[in-house]
Design a protein around this motif. Sequence first.
Motif, PDB file in Angstrom:
ATOM      1  N   ILE A  43      -6.864  -1.438  15.500  1.00  0.00           N
ATOM      2  CA  ILE A  43      -5.592  -0.717  15.592  1.00  0.00           C
ATOM      3  C   ILE A  43      -5.857   0.766  15.911  1.00  0.00           C
ATOM      4  CG2 ILE A  43      -3.547   0.039  14.305  1.00  0.00           C
ATOM      5  CD1 ILE A  43      -3.786  -2.541  12.633  1.00  0.00           C
ATOM      6  N   GLY A  82       5.249   0.865  12.353  1.00  0.00           N
ATOM      7  CA  GLY A  82       5.612   0.523  10.968  1.00  0.00           C
ATOM      8  C   GLY A  82       4.943  -0.736  10.457  1.00  0.00           C
ATOM      9  N   TYR A  83       4.027  -1.300  11.261  1.00  0.00           N
ATOM     10  CA  TYR A  83       3.288  -2.525  10.949  1.00  0.00           C
ATOM     11  C   TYR A  83       4.138  -3.739  11.294  1.00  0.00           C
ATOM     12  CZ  TYR A  83      -0.842  -4.763   8.836  1.00  0.00           C
ATOM     13  OH  TYR A  83      -2.011  -5.453   8.612  1.00  0.00           O
ATOM     14  N   GLY A 121       1.409  -1.516   2.862  1.00  0.00           N
ATOM     15  CA  GLY A 121       1.459  -0.288   2.077  1.00  0.00           C
ATOM     16  C   GLY A 121       2.652   0.554   2.464  1.00  0.00           C
ATOM     17  N   GLY A 166      -0.236   4.897   5.262  1.00  0.00           N
ATOM     18  CA  GLY A 166       0.069   3.472   5.429  1.00  0.00           C
ATOM     19  C   GLY A 166      -0.781   2.572   4.561  1.00  0.00           C
ATOM     20  N   SER A 167      -1.041   1.377   5.062  1.00  0.00           N
ATOM     21  CA  SER A 167      -1.807   0.404   4.285  1.00  0.00           C
ATOM     22  C   SER A 167      -3.259   0.837   4.120  1.00  0.00           C
ATOM     23  CB  SER A 167      -1.756  -0.963   4.969  1.00  0.00           C
ATOM     24  OG  SER A 167      -0.424  -1.369   5.161  1.00  0.00           O
ATOM     25  N   GLY A 195       7.107   6.195   2.850  1.00  0.00           N
ATOM     26  CA  GLY A 195       6.391   6.296   1.576  1.00  0.00           C
ATOM     27  C   GLY A 195       6.088   7.722   1.179  1.00  0.00           C
ATOM     28  N   ALA A 209       3.123   4.477   2.146  1.00  0.00           N
ATOM     29  CA  ALA A 209       2.645   5.803   1.757  1.00  0.00           C
ATOM     30  C   ALA A 209       2.237   6.517   3.037  1.00  0.00           C
ATOM     31  CB  ALA A 209       1.430   5.694   0.841  1.00  0.00           C
ATOM     32  N   VAL A 251      -8.937  -1.281  -3.657  1.00  0.00           N
ATOM     33  CA  VAL A 251      -7.674  -1.857  -3.200  1.00  0.00           C
ATOM     34  C   VAL A 251      -6.494  -1.423  -4.067  1.00  0.00           C
ATOM     35  CG1 VAL A 251      -8.598  -3.798  -1.908  1.00  0.00           C
ATOM     36  CG2 VAL A 251      -8.179  -4.024  -4.368  1.00  0.00           C
ATOM     37  N   ALA A 302      -9.173  -2.417   2.117  1.00  0.00           N
ATOM     38  CA  ALA A 302     -10.507  -2.681   1.572  1.00  0.00           C
ATOM     39  C   ALA A 302     -11.625  -2.096   2.429  1.00  0.00           C
ATOM     40  CB  ALA A 302     -10.711  -4.184   1.401  1.00  0.00           C
ATOM     41  N   GLY A 322      -0.418  -2.599  14.322  1.00  0.00           N
ATOM     42  CA  GLY A 322      -0.926  -3.972  14.333  1.00  0.00           C
ATOM     43  C   GLY A 322      -0.013  -4.946  15.054  1.00  0.00           C
ATOM     44  N   ASN A 338      -0.859  -7.076   1.808  1.00  0.00           N
ATOM     45  CA  ASN A 338      -0.631  -6.878   3.237  1.00  0.00           C
ATOM     46  C   ASN A 338       0.201  -5.678   3.646  1.00  0.00           C
ATOM     47  OD1 ASN A 338       1.737  -8.077   2.368  1.00  0.00           O
ATOM     48  ND2 ASN A 338       1.049 -10.093   3.027  1.00  0.00           N
ATOM     49  N   GLY A 356       0.335   5.081   9.309  1.00  0.00           N
ATOM     50  CA  GLY A 356      -0.838   4.299   8.909  1.00  0.00           C
ATOM     51  C   GLY A 356      -1.923   4.305   9.958  1.00  0.00           C
ATOM     52  N   ALA A 357      -2.633   3.168  10.042  1.00  0.00           N
ATOM     53  CA  ALA A 357      -3.767   3.078  10.957  1.00  0.00           C
ATOM     54  C   ALA A 357      -3.340   3.400  12.391  1.00  0.00           C
ATOM     55  CB  ALA A 357      -4.367   1.677  10.885  1.00  0.00           C
ATOM     56  N   GLY A 358      -2.176   2.889  12.806  1.00  0.00           N
ATOM     57  CA  GLY A 358      -1.716   3.157  14.162  1.00  0.00           C
ATOM     58  C   GLY A 358      -1.071   4.529  14.277  1.00  0.00           C
ATOM     59  N   VAL A 371     -13.058  -2.544   5.216  1.00  0.00           N
ATOM     60  CA  VAL A 371     -13.927  -3.305   6.106  1.00  0.00           C
ATOM     61  C   VAL A 371     -13.587  -2.919   7.545  1.00  0.00           C
ATOM     62  CG1 VAL A 371     -14.534  -5.627   6.871  1.00  0.00           C
ATOM     63  CG2 VAL A 371     -14.045  -5.175   4.451  1.00  0.00           C
TER      64      VAL A 371
HETATM   65  C1  LIG Z   1      -4.976  -4.762   0.314  1.00  0.00           C
HETATM   66  C2  LIG Z   1      -5.272  -4.594   1.753  1.00  0.00           C
HETATM   67  C3  LIG Z   1      -6.601  -4.623   2.161  1.00  0.00           C
HETATM   68  C4  LIG Z   1      -6.896  -4.452   3.511  1.00  0.00           C
HETATM   69  N1  LIG Z   1      -8.202  -4.404   3.863  1.00  0.00           N
HETATM   70  C5  LIG Z   1      -8.519  -4.168   5.150  1.00  0.00           C
HETATM   71  C6  LIG Z   1      -9.863  -4.030   5.514  1.00  0.00           C
HETATM   72  O1  LIG Z   1     -10.764  -4.111   4.682  1.00  0.00           O
HETATM   73  N2  LIG Z   1     -10.144  -3.798   6.813  1.00  0.00           N
HETATM   74  C7  LIG Z   1      -9.167  -3.701   7.756  1.00  0.00           C
HETATM   75  O2  LIG Z   1      -9.484  -3.498   8.913  1.00  0.00           O
HETATM   76  N3  LIG Z   1      -7.891  -3.818   7.420  1.00  0.00           N
HETATM   77  C8  LIG Z   1      -7.540  -4.039   6.143  1.00  0.00           C
HETATM   78  N4  LIG Z   1      -6.243  -4.138   5.795  1.00  0.00           N
HETATM   79  C9  LIG Z   1      -5.242  -4.099   6.850  1.00  0.00           C
HETATM   80  C10 LIG Z   1      -4.946  -2.714   7.338  1.00  0.00           C
HETATM   81  O3  LIG Z   1      -4.737  -1.843   6.276  1.00  0.00           O
HETATM   82  C11 LIG Z   1      -3.746  -2.761   8.227  1.00  0.00           C
HETATM   83  O4  LIG Z   1      -3.966  -3.729   9.210  1.00  0.00           O
HETATM   84  C12 LIG Z   1      -3.440  -1.462   8.907  1.00  0.00           C
HETATM   85  O5  LIG Z   1      -3.302  -0.420   7.999  1.00  0.00           O
HETATM   86  C13 LIG Z   1      -2.142  -1.621   9.679  1.00  0.00           C
HETATM   87  O6  LIG Z   1      -1.903  -0.451  10.367  1.00  0.00           O
HETATM   88  P1  LIG Z   1      -0.462  -0.111  10.874  1.00  0.00           P
HETATM   89  O7  LIG Z   1      -0.492   1.249  11.434  1.00  0.00           O
HETATM   90  O8  LIG Z   1      -0.013  -1.204  11.730  1.00  0.00           O
HETATM   91  O9  LIG Z   1       0.445  -0.160   9.574  1.00  0.00           O
HETATM   92  P2  LIG Z   1       0.302   0.586   8.188  1.00  0.00           P
HETATM   93  O10 LIG Z   1      -1.041   1.137   8.017  1.00  0.00           O
HETATM   94  O11 LIG Z   1       0.791  -0.359   7.164  1.00  0.00           O
HETATM   95  O12 LIG Z   1       1.308   1.781   8.314  1.00  0.00           O
HETATM   96  C14 LIG Z   1       2.687   1.572   8.439  1.00  0.00           C
HETATM   97  C15 LIG Z   1       3.417   2.728   7.793  1.00  0.00           C
HETATM   98  O13 LIG Z   1       4.706   2.784   8.325  1.00  0.00           O
HETATM   99  C16 LIG Z   1       5.611   3.113   7.326  1.00  0.00           C
HETATM  100  N5  LIG Z   1       6.906   2.600   7.772  1.00  0.00           N
HETATM  101  C17 LIG Z   1       7.216   1.343   8.089  1.00  0.00           C
HETATM  102  N6  LIG Z   1       8.493   1.281   8.514  1.00  0.00           N
HETATM  103  C18 LIG Z   1       8.978   2.522   8.452  1.00  0.00           C
HETATM  104  C19 LIG Z   1      10.226   3.094   8.766  1.00  0.00           C
HETATM  105  N7  LIG Z   1      11.211   2.350   9.227  1.00  0.00           N
HETATM  106  N8  LIG Z   1      10.399   4.420   8.581  1.00  0.00           N
HETATM  107  C20 LIG Z   1       9.395   5.182   8.113  1.00  0.00           C
HETATM  108  N9  LIG Z   1       8.191   4.693   7.808  1.00  0.00           N
HETATM  109  C21 LIG Z   1       7.980   3.375   7.988  1.00  0.00           C
HETATM  110  C22 LIG Z   1       5.080   2.460   6.093  1.00  0.00           C
HETATM  111  O14 LIG Z   1       5.518   3.141   4.948  1.00  0.00           O
HETATM  112  C23 LIG Z   1       3.583   2.589   6.296  1.00  0.00           C
HETATM  113  O15 LIG Z   1       3.111   3.736   5.664  1.00  0.00           O
HETATM  114  C24 LIG Z   1      -5.886  -4.285   4.465  1.00  0.00           C
HETATM  115  C25 LIG Z   1      -4.561  -4.245   4.050  1.00  0.00           C
HETATM  116  C26 LIG Z   1      -4.255  -4.384   2.714  1.00  0.00           C
HETATM  117  C27 LIG Z   1      -2.849  -4.302   2.308  1.00  0.00           C
END
Ligand SMILES: Cc1cc2nc3c(=O)[nH]c(=O)nc-3n(C[C@H](O)[C@H](O)[C@H](O)COP(=O)(O)OP(=O)(O)OC[C@H]3O[C@@H](n4cnc5c(N)ncnc54)[C@H](O)[C@@H]3O)c2cc1C
Lengths: 570, 323
Positions: free
Chosen positions: A528, A294-295, A109, A114-115, A68, A111, A228, A120, A513, A107, A45-47, A122
Amino acid sequence: MYDDALHMPRARQGQAPDVFRPGGWVPMREYRNDEPVDFVIVGTGAGGGTLACKLAEYGFSVVAFDAGPYFRPLEDFASDEAEQTKLYWTDDRIVDGANPLQLGSNNSGKAVGGSTVHFAMVSLRFRPEWFKSRTVLGYGADWPLDWREMWDYYTEVEQALKISGPVTYPWGPPRPRYPYRAHPLNAAARALAKGCEALGIDWTETPLATISAPRGLAHPCVYRGFCVTGCSTNAKQSALVTWIPRALAAGAEIRDLAMVGRIEVDDNGLVSGVHYHRDDGWHFQRARNVVVAGYAIETPRLLLNSATDRYRDGLANSSGLVGKNLMTQSNQAVWGVMDDEVRSYKGPPSLAITEHWNYADKGKDFFGGYAYMSQGPLPQLWANTQASAHGLWGGPLVEEMKNYNHVVGLKIVGEMLPQETSRVTLADEVDQYGLRIPRVTYSWCDNDKRLIDHSLKFMSRALQAAGAKDLWIQEDDTCHLNGTARMGDDAGTSVVNADCRSWDIPNLWICDGSVFPTVGGVNPSLTIQAIACRTADRIRAMARRGELNRSARRSSAPISATTDATASTA
Amino acid sequence: MSRAVERDVLAGAGLALSVLAAAAVLAPKAGSSRIRSQRIAALPRSGPQPRTAVRAARRLNGAAGMLAASVLADSSVEHYRGSFKNRAMYTPLVVSALTLATSLHGTSDMRPLAHRLRDGCYLLAAATGLLGTGFHFYNVTKKVGGFSWQNLFYGAPLGAPMAILLSGLLGFCSERVRETARSPRPEMFGLPAARTIAAVTGAGLLGTSGEAGLLHFRGAFHNPFMAVPVTLPPIGAALLFNAAARGQGRAHPFTRAWMWLLTAMGLAGVGFHAYGVSRNMGGWRNWSQNVLNGPPLPAPPSFTGLALAGLAALGLMREHRDA
Ligand SMILES: Cc1cc2nc3c(=O)[nH]c(=O)nc-3n(C[C@H](O)[C@H](O)[C@H](O)COP(=O)(O)OP(=O)(O)OC[C@H]3O[C@@H](n4cnc5c(N)ncnc54)[C@H](O)[C@@H]3O)c2cc1C
Ligand code: SF4
């Protein structure tokens, strides 16, 4: 070939889906399980997606896992809310506490990307003072990062995502011009603007990660508002269509439908690879470093699930803080109806924003800040909201839905304070992979409640001033997940250092995150990604100096001497 | 007819007409010189250079026609997109169609006499342009945010009605030039005609370039070619101003070449905009949406119209010492 993203991994045999061409493929480098790669990244995802790209571009061998599927938005996404629930992380989880979170669509995703695939868009920067909120503003915890350094990384991310934003941004220290121009406002955004002008505060077009002009093979936004539930035009600059294609081009491997269940630790106390589930079986990928991304729920869960005799409380948990300080953001709303048609669902949902209460310190009876934005709920979500939050059912619900085209609303993204009692722990139940599922405990503190009260009162006035009638308040909604593996300057009070490197195990990193010590009043994804870009730069610098194998406790000297964070930001 | 069908037909007719007209304006005039010499021979030869003046006047009619065609097509598409929400939005379609017809009439008219109807029509076009600018200005400022980038980008385009104003002005100039075929030198309101037209055209180029600049800035200049219409035309304007300031009786080959470059640029712009349309979701297969969404196909030829006017002015200047 049977090509169902949800059930069969797509990224294999030397190729990965081409997100820009229906049915298309791009070449992908592959690594053997027994070949120790420089970095295994858990989550794309984002990270994780950002870090995979940057590390691969710096020449490291990278395998990034995601539980995902690997979608091609042009052909896999439907304009259908029910169908698109396939983007959400809906595996079993237990929620409790005084204010249990509603997990899934809003909160997390699941795939590749990721999320960010259904976020959205922003894309906001932190207020500089928030990086030292304990010292400067008197609440929360300080970050080990300097805002000026982050300002540059924000710029890098804004450029990489071609953020469409206003020509000048009304709040905070100067920032470079957004690479793309802001989108046209819809009627819902204009209502926000009217309210702000009536109450005498600034507003602006929201900086969004969706393009207002063509970019390569990505089409510009068509303003149909399905953001979304996943963007089927590729206008949305998610990790899936930005960092991941770059990562592949630079030689990274992506493994989709691959759930990492456990991180392996060797006899020296270092991590040596990950156990992952793919194609109905468990496999082991060797690695010199493991990054967990993984968030904020799955990251602590994986660390806790990887406990060994040596690390009985889970990996990287000598501080006892893994899973603690979970923070979501308050997402309350005020809704009303306008005489004129609004059709708020046209276009990205949050086209206009005010960050007034993030930057104003007077007139507040709470710590922290909030932004509020215009809204554009899709019909099914709206009916759900009317049923659950507004308590309508049957005739009254049908009647209310007739107003759908006239609905207008304002929603906050509010800062909630870190509390050790809000946390992720392991439940005894197991999921489809046989892994213990997370228990997510959440309660608002008094400050959170005061902030919410303040925002609801203010937004009610603003909405009234914009001409809305029949106002009602949606009191309980939250968004985003952060904390649970906070970064800090001290191994006793944080899980990772400023470089996202765990204090306990030098080749274990956390980059998502989870590392936020505080959340601020803005959506987190830009921060992130900025942190991921910084981490990649730090890793490269450490690798060059041969420090990658040394302990985090010794190699955590800041790269610049500027820790006096907040001077001259007012 | 239902209102929607009516709108479709109107916009379609506007488009078709403008394409035909633009083709007519640009078509090589085979055989026209024969007619011209025959007709001119029959006219009283009182001025020193009736041929030069009439030729310049007809070229100006052509330039005015090109601009009118561009406006007709552009306002058809854009006001259709705006669903003709306000009745006044039909005005530019009617007026630019009239101006176009008038200009076509002018280009085939060999007489060294101003035509009252043409004059009237060109004045109407100029007035429409002024009024339209007022309307668009009002539309921009009444929106929340007022005079802001948001409203300049997405409100009614401030510069667009200028094109019909310019068309009217050039047409009006054309009639004045024609009128002076029999006086010692082509002039307008006592000013040397060619130099005045060169100055007006230069100003028009600057304005149109400003409009392109605003909209290309909105598109973040995502394609480097988007810089072309904000760099070449201002140079053209400077060259025209220079010719206007001290140009009598000179050939200005470089300025002429530059005008031809701008003529070509205006036409090539349609191709670039067509490519721009193809980059929207669904590309040309989804033309009915993307022609409205994408960069405006008919906008770039307004540069062609202005460059043609510049050429007419330069031609007159070359052939007539005091013009
Ligand atoms: C509906 C919605 C709207 C949002 N709108 C905004 C916005 O407008 N602006 C904004 O800044 N942020 C927004 N966010 C938040 C933002 O999407 C997240 O904060 C950000 O994507 C988090 O990044 P991440 O890398 O921590 O996790 P994610 O992007 O969630 O990525 C984590 C990934 O890790 C994978 N994963 C987890 N555990 C495992 C495992 N054990 N093995 C393999 N894969 C794994 C998951 O499948 C996922 O794909 C929104 C989120 C949602 C759900
Ligand atoms: S409104 Fe724009 S960003 Fe949102 S889904 Fe549609 S095209 Fe994508």
